[in-house]
Motif scaffolding. Sequence first.
Motif, PDB file in Angstrom:
ATOM      1  N   GLY A   8     -49.590 -13.850 -40.304  1.00  0.00           N
ATOM      2  CA  GLY A   8     -49.812 -12.567 -39.821  1.00  0.00           C
ATOM      3  C   GLY A   8     -51.185 -12.130 -39.554  1.00  0.00           C
ATOM      4  N   ASN A   9     -51.168 -11.281 -38.618  1.00  0.00           N
ATOM      5  CA  ASN A   9     -52.471 -10.342 -38.272  1.00  0.00           C
ATOM      6  C   ASN A   9     -52.017  -9.012 -37.884  1.00  0.00           C
ATOM      7  N   TYR A  10     -52.203  -8.081 -39.125  1.00  0.00           N
ATOM      8  CA  TYR A  10     -51.994  -6.861 -39.099  1.00  0.00           C
ATOM      9  C   TYR A  10     -53.199  -5.896 -39.247  1.00  0.00           C
ATOM     10  N   GLY A  11     -54.336  -6.583 -39.119  1.00  0.00           N
ATOM     11  CA  GLY A  11     -55.899  -5.811 -39.270  1.00  0.00           C
ATOM     12  C   GLY A  11     -56.184  -5.741 -40.347  1.00  0.00           C
ATOM     13  N   ASP A  12     -55.586  -6.632 -41.547  1.00  0.00           N
ATOM     14  CA  ASP A  12     -56.120  -6.821 -42.638  1.00  0.00           C
ATOM     15  C   ASP A  12     -56.486  -8.303 -43.090  1.00  0.00           C
ATOM     16  N   GLY A  13     -56.909  -9.084 -42.024  1.00  0.00           N
ATOM     17  CA  GLY A  13     -57.025 -10.635 -42.443  1.00  0.00           C
ATOM     18  C   GLY A  13     -55.965 -11.320 -42.018  1.00  0.00           C
ATOM     19  N   LEU A  14     -55.923 -12.610 -42.722  1.00  0.00           N
ATOM     20  CA  LEU A  14     -54.894 -13.637 -42.487  1.00  0.00           C
ATOM     21  C   LEU A  14     -53.792 -13.198 -43.625  1.00  0.00           C
ATOM     22  N   GLN A  15     -52.710 -12.602 -43.050  1.00  0.00           N
ATOM     23  CA  GLN A  15     -51.601 -12.192 -43.828  1.00  0.00           C
ATOM     24  C   GLN A  15     -50.455 -13.109 -44.168  1.00  0.00           C
ATOM     25  N   MET A  16     -50.234 -13.440 -45.536  1.00  0.00           N
ATOM     26  CA  MET A  16     -49.570 -14.537 -45.752  1.00  0.00           C
ATOM     27  C   MET A  16     -48.251 -14.008 -46.585  1.00  0.00           C
ATOM     28  N   ARG A  17     -46.944 -14.413 -46.566  1.00  0.00           N
ATOM     29  CA  ARG A  17     -45.794 -13.920 -47.173  1.00  0.00           C
ATOM     30  C   ARG A  17     -44.736 -15.154 -47.229  1.00  0.00           C
ATOM     31  N   ASP A  18     -43.901 -14.432 -48.149  1.00  0.00           N
ATOM     32  CA  ASP A  18     -42.706 -15.232 -48.441  1.00  0.00           C
ATOM     33  C   ASP A  18     -41.470 -14.284 -48.127  1.00  0.00           C
ATOM     34  N   LYS A  19     -40.734 -14.437 -46.916  1.00  0.00           N
ATOM     35  CA  LYS A  19     -39.720 -13.747 -46.660  1.00  0.00           C
ATOM     36  C   LYS A  19     -38.556 -14.402 -46.024  1.00  0.00           C
ATOM     37  N   ASN A  20     -37.454 -13.951 -46.681  1.00  0.00           N
ATOM     38  CA  ASN A  20     -36.211 -14.688 -46.019  1.00  0.00           C
ATOM     39  C   ASN A  20     -36.393 -16.044 -45.928  1.00  0.00           C
ATOM     40  N   GLY A  21     -37.069 -16.718 -46.632  1.00  0.00           N
ATOM     41  CA  GLY A  21     -36.949 -18.108 -46.660  1.00  0.00           C
ATOM     42  C   GLY A  21     -38.103 -18.788 -45.726  1.00  0.00           C
ATOM     43  N   ASN A  22     -38.894 -17.748 -45.274  1.00  0.00           N
ATOM     44  CA  ASN A  22     -39.959 -18.243 -44.283  1.00  0.00           C
ATOM     45  C   ASN A  22     -41.225 -17.857 -45.128  1.00  0.00           C
ATOM     46  N   THR A  23     -41.973 -18.867 -45.542  1.00  0.00           N
ATOM     47  CA  THR A  23     -43.009 -19.206 -46.421  1.00  0.00           C
ATOM     48  C   THR A  23     -44.572 -19.358 -45.275  1.00  0.00           C
TER      49      THR A  23
ATOM     50  N   LYS B  97     -64.247 -22.287 -40.660  1.00  0.00           N
ATOM     51  CA  LYS B  97     -63.832 -21.104 -41.027  1.00  0.00           C
ATOM     52  C   LYS B  97     -62.912 -20.678 -40.366  1.00  0.00           C
ATOM     53  N   LEU B  98     -61.822 -20.320 -41.147  1.00  0.00           N
ATOM     54  CA  LEU B  98     -60.422 -20.002 -40.277  1.00  0.00           C
ATOM     55  C   LEU B  98     -60.144 -18.479 -40.590  1.00  0.00           C
ATOM     56  N   THR B  99     -60.066 -17.739 -39.485  1.00  0.00           N
ATOM     57  CA  THR B  99     -59.885 -16.274 -39.596  1.00  0.00           C
ATOM     58  C   THR B  99     -58.881 -16.104 -38.529  1.00  0.00           C
ATOM     59  N   VAL B 100     -58.501 -14.575 -38.462  1.00  0.00           N
ATOM     60  CA  VAL B 100     -57.621 -14.258 -37.545  1.00  0.00           C
ATOM     61  C   VAL B 100     -57.807 -14.563 -35.889  1.00  0.00           C
ATOM     62  N   ASP B 101     -59.407 -14.435 -35.814  1.00  0.00           N
ATOM     63  CA  ASP B 101     -59.960 -14.608 -34.681  1.00  0.00           C
ATOM     64  C   ASP B 101     -59.899 -16.132 -34.385  1.00  0.00           C
ATOM     65  N   SER B 102     -60.612 -16.813 -35.288  1.00  0.00           N
ATOM     66  CA  SER B 102     -61.006 -18.366 -34.837  1.00  0.00           C
ATOM     67  C   SER B 102     -59.425 -18.921 -34.726  1.00  0.00           C
ATOM     68  N   LEU B 103     -58.398 -18.424 -35.430  1.00  0.00           N
ATOM     69  CA  LEU B 103     -57.038 -19.113 -35.165  1.00  0.00           C
ATOM     70  C   LEU B 103     -56.511 -18.344 -33.998  1.00  0.00           C
ATOM     71  N   GLY B 104     -56.889 -17.309 -33.404  1.00  0.00           N
ATOM     72  CA  GLY B 104     -56.513 -16.696 -32.136  1.00  0.00           C
ATOM     73  C   GLY B 104     -55.128 -16.068 -32.388  1.00  0.00           C
ATOM     74  N   LEU B 105     -55.006 -15.305 -33.590  1.00  0.00           N
ATOM     75  CA  LEU B 105     -53.735 -14.748 -34.129  1.00  0.00           C
ATOM     76  C   LEU B 105     -53.463 -13.605 -33.293  1.00  0.00           C
ATOM     77  N   PRO B 106     -52.388 -13.390 -32.341  1.00  0.00           N
ATOM     78  CA  PRO B 106     -51.998 -12.135 -31.893  1.00  0.00           C
ATOM     79  C   PRO B 106     -52.000 -10.921 -33.164  1.00  0.00           C
ATOM     80  N   SER B 107     -52.189  -9.591 -32.688  1.00  0.00           N
ATOM     81  CA  SER B 107     -51.922  -8.618 -33.388  1.00  0.00           C
ATOM     82  C   SER B 107     -50.996  -8.266 -33.793  1.00  0.00           C
ATOM     83  N   GLN B 108     -50.425  -7.510 -34.837  1.00  0.00           N
ATOM     84  CA  GLN B 108     -49.080  -6.833 -35.041  1.00  0.00           C
ATOM     85  C   GLN B 108     -48.019  -7.675 -35.118  1.00  0.00           C
ATOM     86  N   SER B 109     -48.343  -9.124 -35.586  1.00  0.00           N
ATOM     87  CA  SER B 109     -47.150  -9.901 -35.513  1.00  0.00           C
ATOM     88  C   SER B 109     -47.335 -11.031 -36.539  1.00  0.00           C
ATOM     89  N   TYR B 110     -46.404 -11.803 -36.845  1.00  0.00           N
ATOM     90  CA  TYR B 110     -46.340 -12.908 -37.613  1.00  0.00           C
ATOM     91  C   TYR B 110     -46.172 -14.207 -36.712  1.00  0.00           C
TER      92      TYR B 110
END
Length: 195
Positions: A62-77, A31-44
């Motif tokens: 990303g981890n901004y408090g709402d789970g694993l945050q995914m985006r496609d921005k400025n060529g970064n997917t 199970k992959l979550t922000v916690d299991s992946l050790g994602l720092p908060s408030q950043s991608y």
Amino acid sequence: TSSTEETSSTEETSSTEETTAPEASVVDEIKLTVDSLGLPSQSYTSSTATVDGVTFEFIQLGNYGDGLQMRDKNGNTTTLWNVTEFDRPIARIELVYSGTKDVTYANADAVIFTFGNAMGEATYTTKLSTEAGVKTYTITPDAETYTFFKLEHDLGYTFYWASITIVFADEAEGGEDVTVPEETSSTEETSSTEE
């Protein structure tokens, strides 16, 4: 004589421990979550993380408090894949959308999943489409033989996943059954099973 018996008993215990110690813990899912992946908060983040003995690499997760945050921005997917081969083939991948966000639109082809038997190999590809109001999704590959996967966000705006769970098939490669030891089993139980 008594001390000889004690030594013999100790040797048997050591032998039993040595026999059972190398056995790897077999997991049915990761199970992959922000916690299991050790994602720092408030950043991608673009990095690697090891979960249950398997190394995963990811780009722009990303981890901004709402789970694993995914985006496609400025060529970064956002992309996520396993670097270490799974011990068993993938049966399915289950995704649960964030509890703090809603799926407000039907999004065709929002996430691309690629499956293969080597890192970077694309044997089977499928896409996940979301439905308004639905928060749980399952991706099932065309065969239970793949030991690698890659997930790529394919949407013009952000998605939030509470968890992504890789569920493994019941059989190992070659068709051999895999025995999953119970978490509460002891060394004695394992030894008596082998006899």
